[in-house]
Write a protein that holds these residues in place. Structure first.
Motif: not given
Length: 747
Positions: A565-566, A88-90, A150-155, A172-177
């Motif tokens: 669009g990013l 949540t924080a990241g 935070r790093q993953a959001r920019r990956a 979040v479920v398929r990529e970050v987790l």
């Protein structure tokens, strides 16, 4: 799951089973007295008796059940709390992230032992253990997960998911987790150890189960006075606690080791370097070096390499041939699943043995610029701190090195890595390496993100080292022109691919391409408060290849990200297929997401480290093409062949691929949905000449079917294949029309 991880899991399962169900094997009633207090071990009691004459073995077997179950519950609650809070924080950031981080910091600031004692008095023991583990463990997990998210959001793999329209929950479920799964599992194991220690401590303090209940912590309290009469009564529960904790730590270590591919998935080709020059006077001598994987297959074999003072040696060869593996084996920094099984390395006549000896050598004499320089930069530090990191040098010296590499030290000094372009990050990492003035400098693809002017500065830096007459430089590169300029000798590793026709030239005609498929007007683009483009216009027609050139930091990648669009611009209008298109990604229809695909600049971050190649390639057709899972996976082999890769790579993880292989997989993922516009950012930077030529021929074929390509590149040979070339001038906020080359008119 590899053997090491499987063995660790099996051991932990057996240990936990023994701790939880061991009471069923107890030879006596754990609460019944069978003899005098603290009787030494004997025939009827292998571990003797305790303070009340009870069988120690029976109490040890039965004493771990409640303690272990409580610790497991506490670990799960604390681990999930830290993971959820960190996610949540990241991901949310802003006020939500600051409040969650502040709460975690407050808990970390409290004296943990005092807090644990208060909880033990105020709550029942199981609840106190859970609460104590959450207060002591969840804040650390939250902070760690927050920074990784935070790093993953920019990956690149997360941005690719956003570009195909996946929801936040799906990302979040398929990529970050999945990318955090190993860390979360390891963190949960460590929380289990903390909860185990708390449970035992509460028992020793008399706050846990009361006599005659069997409990390891209570046994330590009861038998401390009789340690001299029957040491086993004290040693046995302490050993049980230690074994359970060590088993958990072993499991935690196993979770941090990425699984390796099966033997059948490995490369069949073995890379070999043979340096025939005599070794007399050589500073660096490598003899018979061999590297194998977990399955015993040789990745590189019988490497012989020599380097003399002041010499620059270039190592070249096809992508995936083993160049980086060879150099990392010399430095003894091989990744998991690879090991050096033969050969010797000597520096200035002294043999460098693997392990501690090699670590001392690296600290004293070696500087390494890795293939992914941006990934080696601490995301929390500014440029100045990054360059000075690990060096006893002054800020003035660091600024001088940055300036020598063409960077504005004052402007960039406080910027963090994510605020730099790829070429700027590459030169910052190089500056940090050069500042230490190492005796052995290793540069792995040092020019992949550099414009010609910046490349000239890197060449000068290497030439200065050659002139000192003492330093050795090893360069791994696919850039033939760069190698010719800097290398004294060139060594080839791997088996080159058969010679193929060169890269295609520009298309024969551009007059009959029809209306623009992509059009931009009045574009104003900024980043970090700095204007990159002002009142810019752009058009791209079906089948057209337009190359974008310019110095690092001029805004080339930002332009592509804006079109994808990013990175919504400050102003401007955008049309796709003649229809107005919103700049923000979330406001675009699914058809537009499918039609405009982005291939990012960073091969290392383009693919999710937790997903196999086949999974990465099958996802876009499922989301944007409406295919079933089986249909999407059936297309994977064809996609890999299309970009010149073996279909067997579908079973590999990204960490098992070379930079060039990852780059081509990212391109295959973008092509998987049949886009009409391809936004390509340096997609040949990690490829050898043969692979790059094959990729350009593929694009020529697709352009014949109507694909329009906007390609950012620093490679003039790639730009020579374009119909038009747009130049972005550094610190000049516009697309310079005067420097736009239109090659379609010449044909």
């Amino acid at each position: 799951m590899n053997r090491c991880r499987g063995a660790a899991v099996a051991l932990v399962v057996l240990t936990l089973a023994a701790a939880v169900a061991g009471g069923a094997l107890a030879p006596h009633d754990p609460a019944a007295s069978i003899g005098a207090p603290w009787t030494p071990p004997g025939a009827g009691a292998p571990l003797g008796t305790d303070a009340a004459g009870r069988d120690v073995l029976s109490r040890v077997l039965a004493g771990g059940r409640d303690l272990t179950l409580t610790a497991l519950a506490a670990a799960v609650v604390a681990g999930l709390a830290g993971l959820a809070g960190g996610l949540t924080a990241g991901w949310a950031g802003g006020r939500t992230g600051r409040w969650l981080t502040a709460a975690a910091d407050l808990l970390l600031a409290l004296p943990f032992l005092l807090l644990a004692l208060v909880l033990a008095v105020a709550l029942p023991t199981p609840a106190a253990v859970v609460a104590g583990t959450v207060c002591g463990g969840a804040p650390l997990g939250l902070r760690l997960v927050r920074d990784l998210v935070r790093q993953a959001r920019r990956a690149g793999y997360v941005e690719a998911a956003r570009c195909r329209g996946e929801s936040t929950a799906a990302i979040v479920v398929r990529e970050v987790l999945p990318s955090l799964a190993g860390l979360a599992s390891a963190d949960m194991v460590l929380r289990f150890v903390l909860a185990l220690q708390l449970s035992a401590a509460f028992g020793m303090l008399g706050q846990g189960p009361q006599p005659p209940a069997p409990d390891w912590g209570l046994m330590l309290r009861e038998n401390l006075a009789g340690a001299a009469l029957n040491p086993a009564a004290l040693v046995a529960p302490a050993t049980a606690l230690t074994v359970l904790a060590l088993a958990a730590v072993l499991l935690s270590s196993a979770f941090t080791v990425p699984p390796r591919s099966r033997k059948s998935d490995r490369m069949s080709a073995v890379g070999t370097i043979v340096d025939t020059r005599a070794g007399d006077g050589a500073v660096l001598k490598v003899t018979g070096l061999t590297v194998t994987d977990d399955g015993g297959w040789a990745i590189v074999e019988d490497v012989f390499l020599r380097a003399w003072p002041g010499e620059v040696v270039a190592i070249v060869g096809p992508s995936g041939g083993g160049k980086t593996t060879t150099v990392r084996a010399v430095l003894d920094v091989l990744g998991p699943g690879l090991r050096r099984t033969g050969g010797t390395v000597a520096w200035r006549g002294t043999r460098v043995r693997p392990g501690q000896d090699a670590r001392r050598w690296r600290r004293a004499h070696v500087g390494l610029l890795d293939q992914d320089p941006a990934g080696s930069l601490n995301p929390l530090l500014g440029v100045g701190a990054l360059v000075l990191e690990g060096h006893r040098r002054s800020p003035a010296e660091a600024r001088a090195v940055l300036t020598d590499l063409g960077l504005d030290a004052d402007r960039l000094w406080r910027r963090r890595p994510h605020e730099l372009s790829g070429g700027q990050a590459q030169r910052v990492a190089l500056a940090r390496t050069l500042l230490g003035d190492p005796g052995l400098l290793v540069l792995d693809e040092p020019t992949s993100g550099l414009d010609p002017d910046a490349l000239d500065l890197v060449v000068r830096a290497i030439e200065r080292r050659r002139g000192d007459g003492r330093s050795v430089t090893l360069v791994i590169s696919h850039d033939e022109g760069f190698v010719v300029r800097v290398a004294d000798r060139v060594l080839t590793i791997g088996t080159p691919d058969p010679a193929e026709p060169g890269a295609p030239g520009p298309a024969a005609t551009g007059a009959d391409r029809g209306e623009p498929v992509l059009r931009v007007r009045g574009l104003r683009l900024a980043q970090g408060g700095e204007t990159l483009l002002a009142d810019a216009g752009l058009s791209l027609r079906p089948g057209e290849l337009v190359a974008v050139l310019g110095p690092s930091g001029a805004g080339k990648s930002t332009l592509l990200r804006a079109l994808a669009g990013l990175h919504p611009p400050e102003a401007g209008e955008l049309w796709l297929h003649g229809l107005p298109l919103a700049w923000p990604l979330g406001e675009r229809p699914r058809e537009a997401l499918r039609d405009a695909q982005l291939v990012g600049q960073d091969p290392a971050g383009a693919l999710n480290p937790a997903h196999r190649v086949g999974t990465a390639l099958a996802r876009p057709p499922q989301v944007l093409g409406g295919l079933s899972r089986e249909q999407a996976h059936a297309r994977v082999p064809g996609l890999l062949r299309r970009v010149g890769l073996d279909p067997a790579l579908a079973a590999r993880l990204p960490g098992e691929l070379s930079g060039g292989q990852r780059q081509r997989v990212a391109l295959a993922r973008a092509l998987a949905v049949g886009p009409t516009v391809l936004l390509a950012d340096e997609i040949t930077s990690a490829l050898d000449d043969t692979a790059a030529a094959g990729l350009l021929r593929l694009l020529e074929e697709l352009r014949g079917d109507g694909l329009a390509v906007l390609m950012v590149t620093h490679d003039r040979r790639v730009a020579a294949c374009a119909d038009r070339v747009l130049h972005l001038a550094g610190h000049q906020p516009s697309l310079d029309p005067a420097r736009t080359e239109d090659r379609t008119r010449a044909h």
